[in-house]
Design an enzyme around this catalytic site. Structure first.
Site, PDB file in Angstrom:
ATOM      1  CE  LYS A 206      35.894  35.098  35.567  1.00  0.00           C
ATOM      2  NZ  LYS A 206      35.106  35.371  36.784  1.00  0.00           N
ATOM      3  NE  ARG A 240      29.047  32.941  34.512  1.00  0.00           N
ATOM      4  CZ  ARG A 240      29.823  33.489  33.580  1.00  0.00           C
ATOM      5  NH1 ARG A 240      31.135  33.365  33.647  1.00  0.00           N
ATOM      6  NH2 ARG A 240      29.282  34.173  32.595  1.00  0.00           N
TER       7      ARG A 240
HETATM    8  C1  PT1 Z   1      31.626  35.086  37.709  1.00  0.00           C
HETATM    9  C2  PT1 Z   1      31.371  35.681  36.448  1.00  0.00           C
HETATM   10  C3  PT1 Z   1      30.013  35.982  36.116  1.00  0.00           C
HETATM   11  N1  PT1 Z   1      32.350  35.974  35.550  1.00  0.00           N
HETATM   12  C4  PT1 Z   1      29.322  35.116  38.199  1.00  0.00           C
HETATM   13  N2  PT1 Z   1      29.016  35.671  37.006  1.00  0.00           N
HETATM   14  C5  PT1 Z   1      32.033  36.574  34.394  1.00  0.00           C
HETATM   15  N3  PT1 Z   1      28.330  34.836  39.071  1.00  0.00           N
HETATM   16  C6  PT1 Z   1      30.702  36.856  34.092  1.00  0.00           C
HETATM   17  C7  PT1 Z   1      39.572  38.075  33.540  1.00  0.00           C
HETATM   18  O1  PT1 Z   1      40.218  38.343  34.539  1.00  0.00           O
HETATM   19  O2  PT1 Z   1      32.849  34.795  38.101  1.00  0.00           O
HETATM   20  N4  PT1 Z   1      30.606  34.822  38.552  1.00  0.00           N
HETATM   21  N5  PT1 Z   1      29.719  36.559  34.939  1.00  0.00           N
HETATM   22  C8  PT1 Z   1      33.140  36.930  33.433  1.00  0.00           C
HETATM   23  N6  PT1 Z   1      33.916  38.029  33.926  1.00  0.00           N
HETATM   24  C9  PT1 Z   1      35.302  38.094  33.797  1.00  0.00           C
HETATM   25  C10 PT1 Z   1      36.070  38.653  34.816  1.00  0.00           C
HETATM   26  C11 PT1 Z   1      35.922  37.553  32.695  1.00  0.00           C
HETATM   27  C12 PT1 Z   1      37.454  38.652  34.731  1.00  0.00           C
HETATM   28  C13 PT1 Z   1      37.300  37.562  32.588  1.00  0.00           C
HETATM   29  C14 PT1 Z   1      38.072  38.098  33.608  1.00  0.00           C
HETATM   30  O3  PT1 Z   1      40.075  37.736  32.453  1.00  0.00           O
END
Ligand code: PT1
Length: 268
Positions: A206, A240
């Site tokens: 992230k 995850r």
């Molecule tokens: C997570 C999650 C998810 N993250 C759960 N499900 C994502 N339960 C998708 C960035 O800052 O943490 N927990 N499902 C992906 N989402 C992101 C959010 C991807 C922020 C990238 C960023 O780059």
């Protein structure tokens, strides 16, 4: 446990477009299981910062056939990353063992869809919506506010008949949070654990590592694995991640150390 990310989207932030082809998605699922994934999390709608919404028909088409094939051919629990009740119901019918909802079952009908099943559910905190959540996230006390939100969602789930043993909490790293907010949440993981629900943590690749380390998405493995180890050491139950073999090793090291600490505390 390690939950492997399998995005069947054209636009996810680190693997968007890689696994839209069903054959490639299946091969990736098998590879993650071989590397030690305990759960495969299938996502048909990107929720990265800035991502647009996806119609239900398209999400169903992306997710359900793949879920069915993984469930029928691999020895692994399958989770579906969705906020839509119709996708939740179809996923349960096709063999999902967990619903992972970044909106914590706030969509109308979502609580009922999960209550009418016996699957596990992950309730995640997000401030705002993916399209705009990183514009100007604000909290007066991020750990307390995330905790209060998750407890309120759990209370709604319990009232709808979802057993408490089915519920996981997730602070939602990167979902309407600055780097400082994400660090405060990780440092306060023990406070969230005190709420009495097992924790799922997702930090893999992230932008917090972009902000902290000035690394591009494909250069964030070491940072992600370090944070995964710290999350597991702090008591998270499920990590995850995209990079399964490395994350599994990190989690095993943290678990061994927690075991050793328990032993020293017991005076052995
Ligand atoms: C997570 C999650 C998810 N993250 C759960 N499900 C994502 N339960 C998708 C960035 O800052 O943490 N927990 N499902 C992906 N989402 C992101 C959010 C991807 C922020 C990238 C960023 O780059």
């Amino acid at each position: 446990m390690v939950m492997g990310v399998l995005n069947v989207t054209p636009d996810s932030f680190s693997d968007g477009g890689c696994y839209v082809d069903p054959g490639l998605a299946m091969a990736r699922a098998k590879e993650m299981v071989d590397e030690g994934a305990d759960i495969i999390d299938i996502g048909g709608e990107s929720t990265r910062p800035g991502a647009p919404a996806v119609p239900a028909a398209e999400e169903l088409e992306r997710v359900i056939p793949l879920l069915r094939e993984i469930h029928d051919t691999l020895e692994v629990m399958v989770s579906v990353d969705t906020s839509k009740p119709e996708v939740m119901r179809a996923a349960v019918s096709a063999g999902a063992g967990m619903i992972n909802d970044v909106r914590a079952l706030r969509a109308p009908g979502a609580i009922e869809a999960v209550a009418d099943s016996s699957v596990q559910v992950c309730l995640m905190h997000m401030q705002g919506e993916p399209r705009t959540m990183q514009d100007n996230p604000r909290y007066s006390n991020v750990v307390a506010e995330v905790g209060d939100f998750l407890v309120a969602r759990a209370t709604a789930c319990l009232a709808a008949g979802i057993g408490r043993e089915r519920i996981f909490f997730d602070p939602g790293f990167g979902f309407g949070k600055t780097l400082a907010h994400n660090l405060e949440l990780m440092a306060g993981l023990d406070k969230l654990l005190e709420l009495g629900f097992p924790l799922l943590v997702g930090v893999s690749r992230k932008s917090m590592f972009g902000a902290l380390l000035e690394r591009e998405v494909d250069e964030r493995l070491a940072g992600s694995v370090a944070m995964a180890a710290i999350a597991a050491w702090s008591g998270a139950s499920i990590i995850r991640a995209h990079d399964i073999a490395q994350t599994k090793d990190a989690v095993r090291v943290a678990a061994a150390l927690r075991g050793a600490r328990q032993k020293t505390r017991n005076g052995a």
